[in-house]
Structure formats: structure tokens, C-alpha cells
Scaffold this motif. Sequence first.
Motif, PDB file in Angstrom:
ATOM      1  N   SER A 156      16.684  -5.633 -28.980  1.00 47.53           N
ATOM      2  CA  SER A 156      16.850  -6.169 -27.832  1.00 47.53           C
ATOM      3  C   SER A 156      16.794  -5.107 -26.799  1.00 47.53           C
ATOM      4  CB  SER A 156      18.245  -6.731 -27.793  1.00 47.53           C
ATOM      5  OG  SER A 156      18.496  -7.698 -28.678  1.00 47.53           O
ATOM      6  N   TYR A 157      16.410  -5.659 -25.636  1.00 48.85           N
ATOM      7  CA  TYR A 157      16.007  -4.751 -24.431  1.00 48.85           C
ATOM      8  C   TYR A 157      16.557  -5.395 -23.207  1.00 48.85           C
ATOM      9  CZ  TYR A 157      11.998  -7.538 -23.590  1.00 48.85           C
ATOM     10  OH  TYR A 157      11.142  -8.782 -23.048  1.00 48.85           O
ATOM     11  N   GLY A 158      16.877  -4.534 -22.034  1.00 45.65           N
ATOM     12  CA  GLY A 158      17.441  -4.878 -20.963  1.00 45.65           C
ATOM     13  C   GLY A 158      16.339  -4.864 -19.901  1.00 45.65           C
ATOM     14  N   PHE A 159      16.310  -5.644 -19.088  1.00 43.97           N
ATOM     15  CA  PHE A 159      15.394  -5.609 -17.874  1.00 43.97           C
ATOM     16  C   PHE A 159      16.177  -5.889 -16.519  1.00 43.97           C
ATOM     17  CE2 PHE A 159      12.440  -8.264 -15.005  1.00 43.97           C
ATOM     18  CZ  PHE A 159      11.485  -7.005 -14.502  1.00 43.97           C
ATOM     19  N   ASP A 160      16.332  -5.056 -15.627  1.00 42.47           N
ATOM     20  CA  ASP A 160      16.815  -5.000 -14.487  1.00 42.47           C
ATOM     21  C   ASP A 160      15.940  -5.021 -13.385  1.00 42.47           C
ATOM     22  OD1 ASP A 160      19.042  -5.478 -15.801  1.00 42.47           O
ATOM     23  OD2 ASP A 160      19.902  -3.303 -15.581  1.00 42.47           O
ATOM     24  N   ALA A 161      15.868  -5.824 -12.285  1.00 44.93           N
ATOM     25  CA  ALA A 161      15.181  -5.484 -10.911  1.00 44.93           C
ATOM     26  C   ALA A 161      16.078  -5.787  -9.939  1.00 44.93           C
ATOM     27  CB  ALA A 161      13.769  -6.708 -10.983  1.00 44.93           C
ATOM     28  N   ILE A 162      16.451  -4.636  -9.266  1.00 42.72           N
ATOM     29  CA  ILE A 162      17.673  -4.804  -8.226  1.00 42.72           C
ATOM     30  C   ILE A 162      17.127  -4.490  -6.818  1.00 42.72           C
ATOM     31  CG2 ILE A 162      19.680  -3.768  -7.576  1.00 42.72           C
ATOM     32  CD1 ILE A 162      19.643  -2.351 -10.685  1.00 42.72           C
ATOM     33  N   VAL A 163      17.368  -5.396  -6.085  1.00 39.04           N
ATOM     34  CA  VAL A 163      16.795  -5.309  -4.708  1.00 39.04           C
ATOM     35  C   VAL A 163      17.830  -4.432  -4.060  1.00 39.04           C
ATOM     36  CG1 VAL A 163      16.337  -6.324  -2.440  1.00 39.04           C
ATOM     37  CG2 VAL A 163      15.945  -7.618  -4.439  1.00 39.04           C
ATOM     38  N   GLN A 164      17.350  -3.182  -3.256  1.00 42.91           N
ATOM     39  CA  GLN A 164      18.231  -2.456  -2.559  1.00 42.91           C
ATOM     40  C   GLN A 164      18.800  -2.698  -1.300  1.00 42.91           C
ATOM     41  OE1 GLN A 164      18.693  -0.504  -5.575  1.00 42.91           O
ATOM     42  NE2 GLN A 164      18.589   1.504  -4.238  1.00 42.91           N
ATOM     43  N   GLU A 165      18.148  -3.339  -0.564  1.00 43.55           N
ATOM     44  CA  GLU A 165      18.503  -3.743   0.706  1.00 43.55           C
ATOM     45  C   GLU A 165      19.584  -4.965   0.653  1.00 43.55           C
ATOM     46  OE1 GLU A 165      16.763  -6.029   4.710  1.00 43.55           O
ATOM     47  OE2 GLU A 165      15.393  -5.363   3.051  1.00 43.55           O
ATOM     48  N   PRO A 166      20.623  -4.722   1.299  1.00 43.28           N
ATOM     49  CA  PRO A 166      21.631  -5.990   1.273  1.00 43.28           C
ATOM     50  C   PRO A 166      21.185  -7.162   1.851  1.00 43.28           C
ATOM     51  CG  PRO A 166      22.508  -3.780   2.300  1.00 43.28           C
ATOM     52  CD  PRO A 166      21.075  -3.680   2.189  1.00 43.28           C
ATOM     53  N   LEU A 167      21.641  -8.116   0.820  1.00 39.49           N
ATOM     54  CA  LEU A 167      21.138  -9.585   1.162  1.00 39.49           C
ATOM     55  C   LEU A 167      21.930 -10.179   2.634  1.00 39.49           C
ATOM     56  CD1 LEU A 167      21.165 -11.314  -2.374  1.00 39.49           C
ATOM     57  CD2 LEU A 167      19.239 -10.277  -1.074  1.00 39.49           C
ATOM     58  N   GLY A 168      23.005  -9.804   2.804  1.00 37.06           N
ATOM     59  CA  GLY A 168      23.710 -10.447   3.932  1.00 37.06           C
ATOM     60  C   GLY A 168      23.875 -11.853   3.596  1.00 37.06           C
ATOM     61  N   GLU A 169      23.373 -12.815   4.707  1.00 34.50           N
ATOM     62  CA  GLU A 169      23.562 -14.035   4.608  1.00 34.50           C
ATOM     63  C   GLU A 169      22.418 -15.021   3.758  1.00 34.50           C
ATOM     64  OE1 GLU A 169      26.359 -15.703   5.141  1.00 34.50           O
ATOM     65  OE2 GLU A 169      27.357 -13.894   5.724  1.00 34.50           O
ATOM     66  N   ARG A 170      21.338 -14.046   3.458  1.00 37.66           N
ATOM     67  CA  ARG A 170      20.077 -14.433   2.859  1.00 37.66           C
ATOM     68  C   ARG A 170      20.224 -14.934   1.500  1.00 37.66           C
ATOM     69  NH1 ARG A 170      16.124  -9.795   4.837  1.00 37.66           N
ATOM     70  NH2 ARG A 170      18.112  -8.565   3.823  1.00 37.66           N
ATOM     71  N   TYR A 171      19.496 -15.906   0.948  1.00 41.42           N
ATOM     72  CA  TYR A 171      19.612 -16.288  -0.615  1.00 41.42           C
ATOM     73  C   TYR A 171      18.485 -15.678  -1.187  1.00 41.42           C
ATOM     74  CZ  TYR A 171      22.486 -20.559   0.715  1.00 41.42           C
ATOM     75  OH  TYR A 171      23.537 -21.325   1.129  1.00 41.42           O
ATOM     76  N   LEU A 172      18.628 -15.213  -2.412  1.00 39.46           N
ATOM     77  CA  LEU A 172      17.703 -14.648  -3.281  1.00 39.46           C
ATOM     78  C   LEU A 172      17.588 -15.295  -4.535  1.00 39.46           C
ATOM     79  CD1 LEU A 172      16.048 -12.221  -3.930  1.00 39.46           C
ATOM     80  CD2 LEU A 172      17.936 -11.125  -5.053  1.00 39.46           C
ATOM     81  N   LEU A 173      16.256 -15.876  -4.928  1.00 41.87           N
ATOM     82  CA  LEU A 173      15.757 -16.517  -5.937  1.00 41.87           C
ATOM     83  C   LEU A 173      14.941 -15.711  -6.897  1.00 41.87           C
ATOM     84  CD1 LEU A 173      14.517 -19.847  -4.464  1.00 41.87           C
ATOM     85  CD2 LEU A 173      16.893 -19.447  -5.289  1.00 41.87           C
ATOM     86  N   GLY A 174      15.065 -15.919  -8.413  1.00 40.46           N
ATOM     87  CA  GLY A 174      14.429 -15.056  -9.050  1.00 40.46           C
ATOM     88  C   GLY A 174      14.111 -15.691 -10.328  1.00 40.46           C
TER      89      GLY A 174
END
Length: 254
Positions: free
Chosen positions: A173-191
Motif C-alpha cells: 500500500s502507498y499514500g498519495f497526498d496533494a496538498i494546496v499550500q494557499e489557504p482556501l478561505g471561502e472557496r470550494y476545492l474539488l478533486g
Amino acid sequence: MMHSCRWSLLSLGVLGMGICTVPAHAAPPDTAPTALVTILEAIETASNEQDIESVMAFYADGFTNNDGFDRTTLQATLPQLWERYESLNYRVELQSWEEIDGNYVAETVTYIDGTQTTPRRINLESVIRSRQQFQGNQITSQEILSERNQLSSETPPQEVVVILPERVAPSESYGFDAIVQEPLGERYLLGAALDEGTTAEDFFTPRPLDLELLSAGGLFKVGDAPKDADNLWVSGLLVREDGLVVITRRLRVE
């Protein structure tokens, strides 16, 4: 249906990429013979000029690649990829070399930057490390050792930190993380995240991507490596109201 970021084929026209240490029996780039340096420079120039005949002159009839591309497949598909970009720039760096039975083995890093404006503006950044064997001035085989690719609709692109091992054991098993550095604030994030093979057949097969609303600032997925030795493309797609980014990494199963 959409394609993930499959761009290692772009490097075939110019050789592979990534930063590496010099193998035990290889020599550093500053000691490379003029003949080898001249070949690499010529391949880089022909690729930047998108001159398919000149590029293919450096590939032997029996050329093989660990992703399943041969000379015929490469010649047919490179122009299709070039047509997608209004600008596409290659830069090749020799990392190490050795001479075996009068022929060269070279490990290279290729950097590719490109811009696509239709149907929307997309920027490409790619870094691929590969090892190729030469016979005379032609490449007879190539192995892609590592690659990282990013497509982004923003300039500059949103900063994303990717965590993925370079290699895992079969069935691990392996982990995959993709982390957005900029704060989202009130914005939505889809992925969405997916893994797929790296063969010539996989390159042309579209994959469905089901976007999900992300409660945190990134993707956090766990995958299982196949039971046999293989190579996988592991991709993450992140979408905000102001842009999108697609990140792909090669995972070696061995």
C-alpha cells in the motif's frame, strides 16, 4: 471522460529526466566525450524545432522503451502531442555516462515547458529522468526512471506539495497526498485521484474522473500496488473556482 497528465512520451523526443546521483560505474557529465554531447544537443534542437524526421533519425529501427513505445509508435504520436501546444520547449541535461563495448549509456534529465491556449490556457511543466543506450548515434533502448508533470490553468500556478514514494514493493500500500499550500478561505476545492498503467495502450485510454468536494486543502488517498513489478502514473486533479491543476508522478513497483 478525460485523460490524466500522461506526458512521458514528450520526453522520448528529447530523452528522459530528474535529478540523480552518478551511478557507481558511470562518469560525471563534464567528462563526456564530444560525440555524445553533440548527439544530445542535436536531439534537443530537433525536438524544439518539432522536426520529426530529424528526431527519428536518432532512434534505431529496433528501439524499445519500458513503457512499450517503439519507433513506429513514437513517430506516429509525437506530432499529435506537438500540435496541442502553441509553444513547447525542451532542455536536456546529461547527468552521467559510461562506455560499454564501444557504445554509450547516458542518463539524462529533460525539462519541458509548454503552453496550450485551446480550449483554455493550460501550462505544462515536466521533469523526466531516463537512461538510454546508444549504438553509434542512435538510441536503441530507453528506460524512464522517474517523472513529475504538472498542468495548470493559472500563472503562476497554485503551489501544491505532493507526497508519494518513488518506488514500492509489489502488493504494498502507498499514500498519495496533494496538498494546496494557499489557504482556501471561502472557496470550494474539488478533486480526484487515480492511478493507471504507463504502457502505450494506457496512454490512449481515457479514464473517468469523479470529482469530490474536499473537506481539507488537498487530496489524501491510499492505493495498492499491483502484484507484479510495474510502473504506474499516479495523478491528482484539483479544481477551484479560479483554476485547476493536474499533477502526475511515476510510481515504480519493484
